[in-house]
Design a protein around this motif. Sequence first.
Motif, PDB file in Angstrom:
ATOM      1  N   PHE A 521       0.709  -1.149  -0.120  1.00  0.00           N
ATOM      2  CA  PHE A 521       0.070   0.015   0.097  1.00  0.00           C
ATOM      3  C   PHE A 521       0.734   1.261  -0.013  1.00  0.00           C
ATOM      4  O   PHE A 521       0.694   2.292  -0.693  1.00  0.00           O
ATOM      5  CB  PHE A 521      -1.008  -0.113   1.159  1.00  0.00           C
ATOM      6  CG  PHE A 521      -1.967   1.213   1.212  1.00  0.00           C
ATOM      7  CD1 PHE A 521      -3.165   0.946   0.592  1.00  0.00           C
ATOM      8  CD2 PHE A 521      -1.519   2.393   1.856  1.00  0.00           C
ATOM      9  CE1 PHE A 521      -4.002   2.267   0.662  1.00  0.00           C
ATOM     10  CE2 PHE A 521      -2.447   3.529   1.936  1.00  0.00           C
ATOM     11  CZ  PHE A 521      -3.636   3.315   1.065  1.00  0.00           C
ATOM     12  N   ILE A 522       1.760   1.306   0.859  1.00  0.00           N
ATOM     13  CA  ILE A 522       2.669   2.475   1.092  1.00  0.00           C
ATOM     14  C   ILE A 522       3.436   2.529  -0.207  1.00  0.00           C
ATOM     15  O   ILE A 522       3.801   3.801  -0.851  1.00  0.00           O
ATOM     16  CB  ILE A 522       3.895   2.471   2.123  1.00  0.00           C
ATOM     17  CG1 ILE A 522       2.931   2.320   3.370  1.00  0.00           C
ATOM     18  CG2 ILE A 522       4.648   3.378   2.291  1.00  0.00           C
ATOM     19  CD1 ILE A 522       3.722   2.078   4.741  1.00  0.00           C
ATOM     20  N   ILE A 523       3.931   1.645  -1.120  1.00  0.00           N
ATOM     21  CA  ILE A 523       4.615   1.841  -2.098  1.00  0.00           C
ATOM     22  C   ILE A 523       4.049   2.200  -3.329  1.00  0.00           C
ATOM     23  O   ILE A 523       4.596   2.880  -4.227  1.00  0.00           O
ATOM     24  CB  ILE A 523       5.557   0.339  -2.246  1.00  0.00           C
ATOM     25  CG1 ILE A 523       6.377  -0.016  -1.169  1.00  0.00           C
ATOM     26  CG2 ILE A 523       6.150   0.266  -3.701  1.00  0.00           C
ATOM     27  CD1 ILE A 523       7.663   0.790  -1.139  1.00  0.00           C
ATOM     28  N   ALA A 524       2.916   1.499  -3.282  1.00  0.00           N
ATOM     29  CA  ALA A 524       1.988   1.767  -4.718  1.00  0.00           C
ATOM     30  C   ALA A 524       1.396   3.000  -4.422  1.00  0.00           C
ATOM     31  O   ALA A 524       1.350   3.863  -5.788  1.00  0.00           O
ATOM     32  CB  ALA A 524       0.770   0.568  -4.937  1.00  0.00           C
ATOM     33  N   THR A 525       1.241   3.742  -3.271  1.00  0.00           N
ATOM     34  CA  THR A 525       0.381   4.774  -3.347  1.00  0.00           C
ATOM     35  C   THR A 525       1.249   6.069  -2.990  1.00  0.00           C
ATOM     36  O   THR A 525       0.967   7.202  -3.479  1.00  0.00           O
ATOM     37  CB  THR A 525      -0.714   4.966  -2.108  1.00  0.00           C
ATOM     38  OG1 THR A 525      -0.081   4.843  -0.809  1.00  0.00           O
ATOM     39  CG2 THR A 525      -1.740   3.641  -2.252  1.00  0.00           C
ATOM     40  N   ALA A 526       2.283   5.823  -2.520  1.00  0.00           N
ATOM     41  CA  ALA A 526       3.308   7.113  -1.991  1.00  0.00           C
ATOM     42  C   ALA A 526       4.654   7.073  -2.666  1.00  0.00           C
ATOM     43  O   ALA A 526       5.296   7.978  -2.412  1.00  0.00           O
ATOM     44  CB  ALA A 526       3.153   7.409  -0.586  1.00  0.00           C
ATOM     45  N   GLN A 527       5.025   5.718  -2.847  1.00  0.00           N
ATOM     46  CA  GLN A 527       6.401   5.520  -3.526  1.00  0.00           C
ATOM     47  C   GLN A 527       7.367   5.801  -2.390  1.00  0.00           C
ATOM     48  O   GLN A 527       8.189   6.420  -2.562  1.00  0.00           O
ATOM     49  CB  GLN A 527       6.616   6.139  -4.847  1.00  0.00           C
ATOM     50  CG  GLN A 527       6.008   5.820  -5.827  1.00  0.00           C
ATOM     51  CD  GLN A 527       5.674   6.866  -7.142  1.00  0.00           C
ATOM     52  OE1 GLN A 527       6.652   7.666  -7.177  1.00  0.00           O
ATOM     53  NE2 GLN A 527       4.680   6.698  -7.839  1.00  0.00           N
ATOM     54  N   LEU A 528       7.009   5.504  -1.102  1.00  0.00           N
ATOM     55  CA  LEU A 528       7.718   6.005  -0.061  1.00  0.00           C
ATOM     56  C   LEU A 528       8.667   5.009   0.378  1.00  0.00           C
ATOM     57  O   LEU A 528       8.410   3.710   0.491  1.00  0.00           O
ATOM     58  CB  LEU A 528       6.798   6.151   1.263  1.00  0.00           C
ATOM     59  CG  LEU A 528       7.338   7.066   2.334  1.00  0.00           C
ATOM     60  CD1 LEU A 528       7.811   8.463   1.874  1.00  0.00           C
ATOM     61  CD2 LEU A 528       6.226   6.778   3.303  1.00  0.00           C
ATOM     62  N   PRO A 529       9.969   5.442   0.734  1.00  0.00           N
ATOM     63  CA  PRO A 529      11.063   4.453   1.010  1.00  0.00           C
ATOM     64  C   PRO A 529      10.845   3.758   2.414  1.00  0.00           C
ATOM     65  O   PRO A 529      10.234   4.478   3.368  1.00  0.00           O
ATOM     66  CB  PRO A 529      12.309   5.384   1.152  1.00  0.00           C
ATOM     67  CG  PRO A 529      11.907   6.561   0.171  1.00  0.00           C
ATOM     68  CD  PRO A 529      10.809   6.637   0.201  1.00  0.00           C
ATOM     69  N   MET A 530      11.177   2.569   2.417  1.00  0.00           N
ATOM     70  CA  MET A 530      10.936   1.692   3.559  1.00  0.00           C
ATOM     71  C   MET A 530      12.174   1.353   4.426  1.00  0.00           C
ATOM     72  O   MET A 530      13.293   1.212   3.805  1.00  0.00           O
ATOM     73  CB  MET A 530      10.087   0.503   3.123  1.00  0.00           C
ATOM     74  CG  MET A 530       8.876   0.694   2.691  1.00  0.00           C
ATOM     75  SD  MET A 530       7.399   1.112   3.773  1.00  0.00           S
ATOM     76  CE  MET A 530       7.402  -0.070   4.884  1.00  0.00           C
ATOM     77  N   GLY A 550      14.456  -0.036   0.000  1.00  0.00           N
ATOM     78  CA  GLY A 550      14.561   0.849   1.119  1.00  0.00           C
ATOM     79  C   GLY A 550      15.994  -0.001   1.889  1.00  0.00           C
ATOM     80  O   GLY A 550      16.650  -0.708   1.097  1.00  0.00           O
ATOM     81  N   LYS A 551      15.894   0.028   3.258  1.00  0.00           N
ATOM     82  CA  LYS A 551      16.837  -0.693   3.989  1.00  0.00           C
ATOM     83  C   LYS A 551      16.284  -1.501   5.024  1.00  0.00           C
ATOM     84  O   LYS A 551      15.192  -1.389   5.677  1.00  0.00           O
ATOM     85  CB  LYS A 551      17.666   0.105   4.751  1.00  0.00           C
ATOM     86  CG  LYS A 551      18.723   0.997   3.999  1.00  0.00           C
ATOM     87  CD  LYS A 551      19.936   0.438   3.866  1.00  0.00           C
ATOM     88  CE  LYS A 551      21.182   1.192   3.101  1.00  0.00           C
ATOM     89  NZ  LYS A 551      22.400   0.448   3.144  1.00  0.00           N
ATOM     90  N   THR A 552      17.095  -2.557   5.552  1.00  0.00           N
ATOM     91  CA  THR A 552      16.534  -3.327   6.659  1.00  0.00           C
ATOM     92  C   THR A 552      17.711  -3.181   7.514  1.00  0.00           C
ATOM     93  O   THR A 552      18.837  -3.582   7.246  1.00  0.00           O
ATOM     94  CB  THR A 552      16.701  -4.776   6.411  1.00  0.00           C
ATOM     95  OG1 THR A 552      15.385  -5.125   5.278  1.00  0.00           O
ATOM     96  CG2 THR A 552      16.216  -5.858   7.478  1.00  0.00           C
ATOM     97  N   VAL A 553      17.410  -3.116   8.930  1.00  0.00           N
ATOM     98  CA  VAL A 553      18.361  -2.765   9.934  1.00  0.00           C
ATOM     99  C   VAL A 553      17.796  -3.524  11.251  1.00  0.00           C
ATOM    100  O   VAL A 553      16.547  -3.723  11.430  1.00  0.00           O
ATOM    101  CB  VAL A 553      18.665  -1.289  10.218  1.00  0.00           C
ATOM    102  CG1 VAL A 553      19.264  -0.391   8.741  1.00  0.00           C
ATOM    103  CG2 VAL A 553      17.294  -0.537  10.650  1.00  0.00           C
ATOM    104  N   GLY A 554      18.864  -3.778  12.002  1.00  0.00           N
ATOM    105  CA  GLY A 554      18.549  -4.264  13.474  1.00  0.00           C
ATOM    106  C   GLY A 554      17.728  -3.284  14.367  1.00  0.00           C
ATOM    107  O   GLY A 554      17.826  -2.072  14.326  1.00  0.00           O
TER     108      GLY A 554
END
Length: 857
Positions: A521-530, A550-554
Motif C-alpha cells: 500500500f505504501i509503495i504503490a500509493t506514495a512510492q515511499l522508501p521503507m 529501502g533498508k533493513t536494520v536491526g
Amino acid sequence: MESPNKLTDHDSAATSEIQREVFALHCNKPTDGRLINFHELEQHAGQTFRWSEPVSMVRVALAAGDYRVEIDTGCLRGAEVDFRFQLHWNDHLISLTTITTRNGKVQFDVEKSMCNARQEQRLSISCRPLNGENGRRLLGMPVCSIHVFEVRSETAAQTISINSRPRKPSHPTKRTRSWFGASNLEPTIPIWQVRMPEVTTSTVEAKERAETPSCDRAVVAPCEINSRHGTGLLIKYLIKDFREVATVNSISCYNDDRISSRIHHYLPRQSMSRAEIYDQVFSWFCSSPPKEAYVVPHFESDLLIALALNDLFKTKICLHVMDDNCLFSNAIQIDVAAEAIEKSSLVLAISPEMKQAYEQRFGKRVWLLPPIVPDHLIATDPIAPRLQSDQPKPTWISKVNSLIRKYSRIRSGESSSNETSRGILIGNIWDKNWLDRLRTTIRESGLKVDWYSNNPEAVWLKESLKDLADDGIFLHEPLWDQDLVDELRCRPFAIMPSSELNGMGERESIARLSLPCRIPFIIATAQLPMIVLGSDQTAASKFITRFGLGKTVGYNGQELCDAVKWIGQTENQVSIRRSAFEIAQSFAAESVEEWIWTSLEKGVAVDNRFEHLFPAKPGEFSRFFDPEPPKNIDWSFRDIWQLLNRIKTQGFTPEVIVDVGASTGVWSWTAATIYPAAKFVLVDPMMSRYDQQSRDYYQRSLKSFELVEAALSDKCGETEILVTNDFYGSSLLKVGEKTPKAEATKVNVLTLDELARLKNLTGRTLLKVDVRNAEHLVLNGGLEFIRDNVDAVILELTLEREHPQAKTYREMLDFMDQLGFDVVDEMEGWRDPVTGRLEQKNSVFLRRELIAARKAA
C-alpha cells in the motif's frame, strides 16, 4: 436422577471396566449434522427419537481408543431389539455374537484397532425395514440416544455383562438366507401410529431456513471483516460487493464491527469440536449451500469450517494463506492443514516465502496473491522527493486536516516539529516484543515517528500515549483512503517493525512468511522508501530487498539513524521512488476478484500476473507442479496428459500426430484434449478386435482422424504377430514368458514411410510408438518421414532386453541420438505388478535443432 456417566442397572457388573462417558448424542434437536439418513424428529409415549432409514450413519467425534457403545432404541421395536440389523464401526463389522440387547438398548465393544486415526468415527446401522405409511417411509432402527464410554484397554474385549443376553444370529443354520428374508416381531409402537410427523418446530425451522436468503458464494475469515486489521482491509479490497455474499467468522474481536453482508454467521464457540462445527455449518447452509468459498484461515476452526462446506456440500474452496500458524507454529494441527489444502480447489499465498514453504511441505501447487491496493489510490506518475523546502501549495482540505493533526499533537503533548522530517508508521504492531524494541530504538536514535494505528483504542499495547510520546512515537487516530495517502506522500520514509527471528517473539511464524498489507500500500500509493526493523529473513525485508525499496536494520538506534541518512540522499530517494513506480500497477485491485473466482472454477490460476512479479531467484529452491488433468481423463492416463501438456508449454504444437499402437484410441483421445486441432492417424493391427463400444467412445471425439489396421515395421508385407488375451501385450517379437498365452495371427505390415505416402502426411509431426519391444523396427521403416517431418517422438522403452532382436533403453537413447533427437522428458511406464520393479518407461525426444532454437529464444 441417574448420572449420565453411568450405565443402567443391568450393566452394574461391568462398571468396573468403564472409566467415563466420552460421547453422548441425544435425538432431541430439529437438525443434527451427526445423523446421516435419519427421518425427522418425532415423539411417542413421552420419548423423543428419530427413525433411521434402512441404511444410516452416525458421526462420532472421538479419537482412536477402546470404547463401549450403547444405542437406546426406547423399546420402540421391542425390549429385546429382536429384529434383523447389522452394525459397522468404520469399516469393521460388529459380530452378532458380541452384541448384547436388553431393555431396548444395544451394546457392543470396539477396540482401538477398529478406529480411524482422525478425530471422527463412523457408526453405520443397517436394518430390515418397517414399511411405514404404506410405503411412504422405510423405517429402520428407532434411536433415542447414543452413548460411548471409555473402557480400560485390557478389558475392552470382555463380555459386557453376565446379566445381558448375548445376541445370537437368527437362523444360524441358514447363513445363505437373504438378510431381509426373516420374519421380525411387531414393534412396541403400533405400526398404524407410525406416520409422518405433524408440522413441528423442526419443520417450521426448515421452512424458515428455506426462506433464508441464498448465496452462491461465502467468505470465511477468522474475525470480523473491517478496516481495523490488515486481513480485513485486504478482504475488503478483494471482494467489492458483499450484498450477495455469506460471511462466516470463527470469533468476534471487534464487537460485531464488520462489513454488511447478505448473511453472516459466527461460531458459538471457537473451541467447538470438528463434529460440532460440521453440525453448525450444516444448520447454517443446509437449505442453500454456497457453491464457492473464499477462505482466509488463521485459526484451526477456519479450516474446519472450510472442510465442512466441502465435505457436506461439495463447495469449491479457495484457500488464501495470509498467516502461517502450522509450519512455524502449532496453533493449527498439520494434518488438518494438509487435509484442507488437499481438498481446496485453489490455494493462494500472500508472499513468495509462504508459497515456497507450503509447496515444499504439502506437495501441492500454491499460487501467489500478494496484498493488493485500490486502483484509485495508486500513484499514476512518479512522485518526486518532497523536502521541507519545496512543499506543494496546500488546499483548503489539506489545511483543515493539518490543523486537526496539529491539535491532536498538542493534546498528546507532542512538539510541533515539521512532519516532513519525521518518519511514519501505519497499521498495527502485533507483538509487544516488537513494540518494546521499537520504543527503545526510536528513543536511542532521537528520531520522531508518527503512528497512525488502525486500532488505537484497543491499546492492547498496554501503554499510555504519554509514555509513547516520551520515546518519540506519537500515536494518532487512523487515516483512511486518500487522507492516508496524502499524509504518506508528505513523509521522507516509513518504518515497518518486524521480528528478529531469534525465538523471543510470539509472532515469528507470521513475520517469517507473511507480507504485511501496508507495505505494498505504501509503495504503490506514495512510492515511499521503507525501513524494516528486524531480521533480513522476514518476508517484509525480502520484499523491500527484492525491489530495492529501502533498508533493513536491526533494532539499534545508530543503525536506524544511518539508514535514515542514506534514504535521505537525493539519488537514493529518486532510485527507490522510481522502483516503486515501476511495480505499483502490479498491485492494482482491479479485476483481482474476478481472477480469484475464475481461477477457482478452473482449479488453476488463469494467468501468472503475480508469479511473474516474484520470479525465483538464481539458486533459490522451487518446485514444478503439473496441473491437474480434467476429471474425464482416465486415471491411468493422467501422467500421459501431464507429459503432453509439458511438451505443449515448451512451445511445441504438432499439426499431425501418428499413434502407432493405438489400441482403442484412448491415447489419441487423451492427446486431443491437449492438441484438439491436430490431425490424428491411429495405427494398430488388432484395432477391429478391441471392444467396439470403447473404440466408438474414444474415436468419435477426434475432430480429424484416420484409422489404419496394420502393423508397422522396417519392411512392408505380411507377418505373424503374437496376440495376447488382452491384446495390449501383442508384439512382433516373442518376449519369452512375458506372453505365455499368446496366439499367432497373420497381419498386414507397412513401413512408416509407406504409411506417410499413402495418407499424404506432411507438417510438424508428433510420433508416438508403443509396440512392445519393436519400436526400433518402426523407426527404421520411417527414416525419410522422420527426417522431413517429425519434430517430437514418444517411445515406450524397455529397460532390459527381453528378446534377442529387441533393444534396451540405453541402446534406444543412442539410436535416437544418431537420428538427431535428444531426450527431454520421461515418465514411468510399466512396473512389475508383484515386485513393483520398473520395466518400461515413456521417453520424449525432441529434434536437436528445435531445442537449440528454443534455448536461443
